[in-house]
Structure formats: structure tokens, C-alpha cells
Design a protein around this motif. Structure first.
Motif, PDB file in Angstrom:
ATOM      1  N   LEU A  80     -58.275   0.359  21.585  1.00 19.20           N
ATOM      2  CA  LEU A  80     -57.048   1.131  21.405  1.00 19.20           C
ATOM      3  C   LEU A  80     -56.770   1.965  22.659  1.00 19.20           C
ATOM      4  N   GLU A  81     -57.809   2.568  23.211  1.00 19.31           N
ATOM      5  CA  GLU A  81     -57.655   3.354  24.443  1.00 19.31           C
ATOM      6  C   GLU A  81     -57.198   2.463  25.591  1.00 19.31           C
ATOM      7  N   GLN A  82     -57.779   1.266  25.661  1.00 22.88           N
ATOM      8  CA  GLN A  82     -57.391   0.312  26.704  1.00 22.88           C
ATOM      9  C   GLN A  82     -55.930  -0.113  26.540  1.00 22.88           C
ATOM     10  N   LEU A  83     -55.512  -0.249  25.299  1.00 19.68           N
ATOM     11  CA  LEU A  83     -54.125  -0.633  25.010  1.00 19.68           C
ATOM     12  C   LEU A  83     -53.151   0.441  25.498  1.00 19.68           C
ATOM     13  N   LEU A  84     -53.487   1.694  25.269  1.00 19.85           N
ATOM     14  CA  LEU A  84     -52.614   2.782  25.699  1.00 19.85           C
ATOM     15  C   LEU A  84     -52.577   2.907  27.224  1.00 19.85           C
ATOM     16  N   ASN A 110     -53.119   6.749  10.432  1.00 23.40           N
ATOM     17  CA  ASN A 110     -53.713   7.545   9.357  1.00 23.40           C
ATOM     18  C   ASN A 110     -55.240   7.507   9.362  1.00 23.40           C
ATOM     19  N   ASN A 111     -55.818   6.672  10.204  1.00 25.92           N
ATOM     20  CA  ASN A 111     -57.274   6.560  10.288  1.00 25.92           C
ATOM     21  C   ASN A 111     -57.803   7.634  11.240  1.00 25.92           C
ATOM     22  N   LYS A 112     -58.529   8.609  10.716  1.00 28.65           N
ATOM     23  CA  LYS A 112     -58.983   9.747  11.523  1.00 28.65           C
ATOM     24  C   LYS A 112     -59.896   9.311  12.659  1.00 28.65           C
ATOM     25  N   ALA A 113     -60.637   8.222  12.447  1.00 30.09           N
ATOM     26  CA  ALA A 113     -61.561   7.758  13.484  1.00 30.09           C
ATOM     27  C   ALA A 113     -60.825   7.223  14.712  1.00 30.09           C
ATOM     28  N   LEU A 114     -59.554   6.877  14.550  1.00 32.23           N
ATOM     29  CA  LEU A 114     -58.767   6.326  15.659  1.00 32.23           C
ATOM     30  C   LEU A 114     -57.825   7.355  16.286  1.00 32.23           C
ATOM     31  N   GLN A 115     -57.751   8.524  15.712  1.00 27.24           N
ATOM     32  CA  GLN A 115     -56.865   9.564  16.230  1.00 27.24           C
ATOM     33  C   GLN A 115     -57.486  10.250  17.446  1.00 27.24           C
ATOM     34  N   PRO A 116     -56.694  10.781  18.381  1.00 23.24           N
ATOM     35  CA  PRO A 116     -55.219  10.862  18.370  1.00 23.24           C
ATOM     36  C   PRO A 116     -54.543   9.626  18.967  1.00 23.24           C
ATOM     37  N   GLU A 117     -55.347   8.683  19.493  1.00 27.26           N
ATOM     38  CA  GLU A 117     -54.755   7.521  20.163  1.00 27.26           C
ATOM     39  C   GLU A 117     -53.864   6.709  19.236  1.00 27.26           C
ATOM     40  N   SER A 118     -54.283   6.566  17.978  1.00 29.13           N
ATOM     41  CA  SER A 118     -53.492   5.765  17.031  1.00 29.13           C
ATOM     42  C   SER A 118     -52.147   6.433  16.738  1.00 29.13           C
ATOM     43  N   ILE A 119     -52.110   7.767  16.727  1.00 25.01           N
ATOM     44  CA  ILE A 119     -50.850   8.486  16.517  1.00 25.01           C
ATOM     45  C   ILE A 119     -49.943   8.311  17.729  1.00 25.01           C
ATOM     46  N   LEU A 122     -48.343   4.922  17.510  1.00 24.88           N
ATOM     47  CA  LEU A 122     -47.273   4.924  16.505  1.00 24.88           C
ATOM     48  C   LEU A 122     -46.017   5.563  17.067  1.00 24.88           C
ATOM     49  N   ASN A 123     -46.160   6.688  17.746  1.00 22.82           N
ATOM     50  CA  ASN A 123     -45.005   7.380  18.325  1.00 22.82           C
ATOM     51  C   ASN A 123     -44.317   6.528  19.389  1.00 22.82           C
ATOM     52  N   GLN A 124     -45.109   5.824  20.195  1.00 28.27           N
ATOM     53  CA  GLN A 124     -44.533   4.953  21.222  1.00 28.27           C
ATOM     54  C   GLN A 124     -43.756   3.812  20.589  1.00 28.27           C
ATOM     55  N   MET A 125     -44.305   3.235  19.533  1.00 30.62           N
ATOM     56  CA  MET A 125     -43.620   2.137  18.852  1.00 30.62           C
ATOM     57  C   MET A 125     -42.318   2.613  18.236  1.00 30.62           C
ATOM     58  N   GLU A 126     -42.335   3.784  17.585  1.00 26.77           N
ATOM     59  CA  GLU A 126     -41.129   4.305  16.943  1.00 26.77           C
ATOM     60  C   GLU A 126     -40.056   4.646  17.980  1.00 26.77           C
ATOM     61  N   ALA A 127     -40.473   5.205  19.110  1.00 25.86           N
ATOM     62  CA  ALA A 127     -39.512   5.532  20.168  1.00 25.86           C
ATOM     63  C   ALA A 127     -38.872   4.259  20.727  1.00 25.86           C
ATOM     64  N   ALA A 128     -39.684   3.221  20.900  1.00 28.56           N
ATOM     65  CA  ALA A 128     -39.161   1.954  21.412  1.00 28.56           C
ATOM     66  C   ALA A 128     -38.169   1.342  20.426  1.00 28.56           C
ATOM     67  N   PHE A 129     -38.483   1.453  19.132  1.00 27.41           N
ATOM     68  CA  PHE A 129     -37.580   0.873  18.142  1.00 27.41           C
ATOM     69  C   PHE A 129     -36.281   1.659  18.046  1.00 27.41           C
ATOM     70  N   ARG A 130     -36.354   2.995  18.154  1.00 26.97           N
ATOM     71  CA  ARG A 130     -35.127   3.797  18.116  1.00 26.97           C
ATOM     72  C   ARG A 130     -34.218   3.462  19.288  1.00 26.97           C
TER      73      ARG A 130
END
Length: 233
Positions: A80-84, A110-119, A122-130
Motif C-alpha cells: 500500500l505504501e509503495q502504491l502511494l 476502515n482497516n486500522k492496520a492499514l491506516q493512515p495510508e488506506s485513508i 480513499l481520498n485520492q480515489m474520491e478526488a479523482a472521481f469528483r
């Protein structure tokens, strides 16, 4: 023992051996799965759990989803970190959204073990879709699709609804200049199907200088029947 009796005894022995062997084979094959020895993934590394090492953004996200689903969120986080770090562009984010759906991004967030990268993802995906949903060229194309086949019209309405209130002004603008009654009916119907997101822009249109726009806005608000518009009507 007579010859016939010996034949019968030999035949009985063959049948007994056959049934005994079949019973043994059956008992081996019918062992309940919960009693059979099974392999375990405990102790395996992330690379061992995956079929191949992820290299592309699509493969990295797939690895994150797969490992998280197996209960190995800690092993998924480096991918996930590599993806970001790849700084995904809008096109790639939208492609990932189309492939996995928005629910997959929300589940990871929503998975705490993946936060804050997973959040962040999500924000990047939502911004791209908007940005994609509210692109003026895309909205104008969808408005033109309202005059197409019933399938094209239904798809256009669904996608216009995802863009929110921003779609109301360009539709009203076309309604104000169009002299085609059939097209105007299609545009007004589509506007009424957008529901709550376009109520406020339509209320604002009630104060437009053009009488035609005010009339259309009032009619569409009546069709939507949102209580918040009652006072203005």
C-alpha cells in the motif's frame, strides 16, 4: 468338500475381498474435510502467499486486497505504501475504482492496520472521481446522450446524478435555448430524475431573469416534490 462346494467357497472369498477393498478405499475418500490434514498459511511471508510479486499499480492493489482478506494486513501495508509512492494519476485511480469498486477502497480505509495510508488512498480515489464526474465536457456529452436510446438515456441519468448539483445549470441553459419540444421534455424529465442534488440549483433558478427558466424550474421542483422547495414554490 465336493467340487461344487469348493467353487462356491472360492466365489464367496473373491466377493469378500472385493467388498473389503472397496470399503477401505471409500473410507479413505470420504474422510470429512475437517478431519483431513490441511496446509496452513501461518508463518508464510507475503511473497509466499502471493502467486507473483506485484509490480504494477493494479497488481499492488490486488495484493493489498488479497493479503488483507487472508488476515495479513501487516504484510499488505508495504505494498500500500509503495502504491502511494507511485503518485497515481486520475486515469489510473479511476481504472482501479472501476475494477474493484468504491466499496473495496472504503473497506481498506476502515482497516486500522492499514491506516493512515488506506485513508489517503480513499481520498485520492474520491478526488479523482469528483474531478471526472464534474468535468464540463463529460457533462455536456451526457446531456446530449439524454436524446439517445432509452438505454443511453438511463445510463446518462445515472451518471449525471453522480455529478451532483453541478449538472443543473447546463441542463437549464439548454432548456432555455432549445426550440425542440421533444428534446425539452427529455431534458426536463432527466432533471426531475436527479432528485435532491438539484433542488437548490432549481430553487435559485426560480429567480432567473428568463421567464422560461423560472417556469421549467418550478415544474421540475413540483415533480421532485422535495419539502424544502415548498415555500419557494
Amino acid at each position: 468338500m465336493s467340487f461344487n462346494n469348493r467353487i462356491l467357497a472360492a466365489f464367496a472369498l473373491v466377493i469378500f475381498c472385493t467388498l473389503s477393498t472397496s470399503s477401505h478405499v471409500w473410507s479413505q475418500e470420504e474422510i470429512p474435510p475437517q478431519l483431513q490434514k490441511s496446509a496452513t498459511i501461518t508463518g508464510l511471508s507475503a511473497d509466499e502467499l502471493l502467486l507473483s510479486k506485484p509490480e504494477t499499480p493494479a497488481q499492488m492493489l490486488q495484493a493489498v486486497i488479497q493479503l488483507t482478506g487472508l488476515g495479513h494486513a501487516a504484510s499488505a501495508k508495504p505494498y500500500l505504501e509503495q502504491l502511494l509512492k507511485a503518485n497515481l494519476d486520475q486515469e489510473t485511480l479511476l481504472a482501479l475504482r472501476d475494477e474493484h469498486g468504491p466499496a473495496a477502497f472504503l473497506s481498506l480505509a476502515n482497516n486500522k492496520a492499514l491506516q493512515p495510508e488506506s485513508i489517503t488512498l480513499l481520498n485520492q480515489m474520491e478526488a479523482a472521481f469528483r474531478a471526472y464526474a464534474t468535468d464540463p465536457a463529460r457533462i455536456n456529452k451526457l446531456i446530449n446522450d439524454l436524446s439517445g436510446s432509452p438505454t443511453d438515456r438511463n445510463i446518462a441519468i445515472i451518471q449525471l446524478k453522480s455529478a451532483g448539483s453541478i449538472v443543473a445549470p447546463p441542463i437549464l441553459k439548454q432548456l432555455n435555448v432549445s426550440e425542440d419540444p421533444a428534446k425539452n421534455d427529455e431534458l426536463a424529465f432527466a432533471l426531475s430524475q436527479l432528485g435532491k442534488p438539484v433542488v437548490e440549483p432549481l430553487i435559485a433558478a426560480l429567480r432567473a431573469p428568463e421567464n422560461r427558466v423560472r417556469k421549467i424550474a418550478a415544474e421540475v421542483l413540483g415533480d421532485i416534490a422535495d419539502p424544502s422547495a415548498a415555500l419557494y414554490l
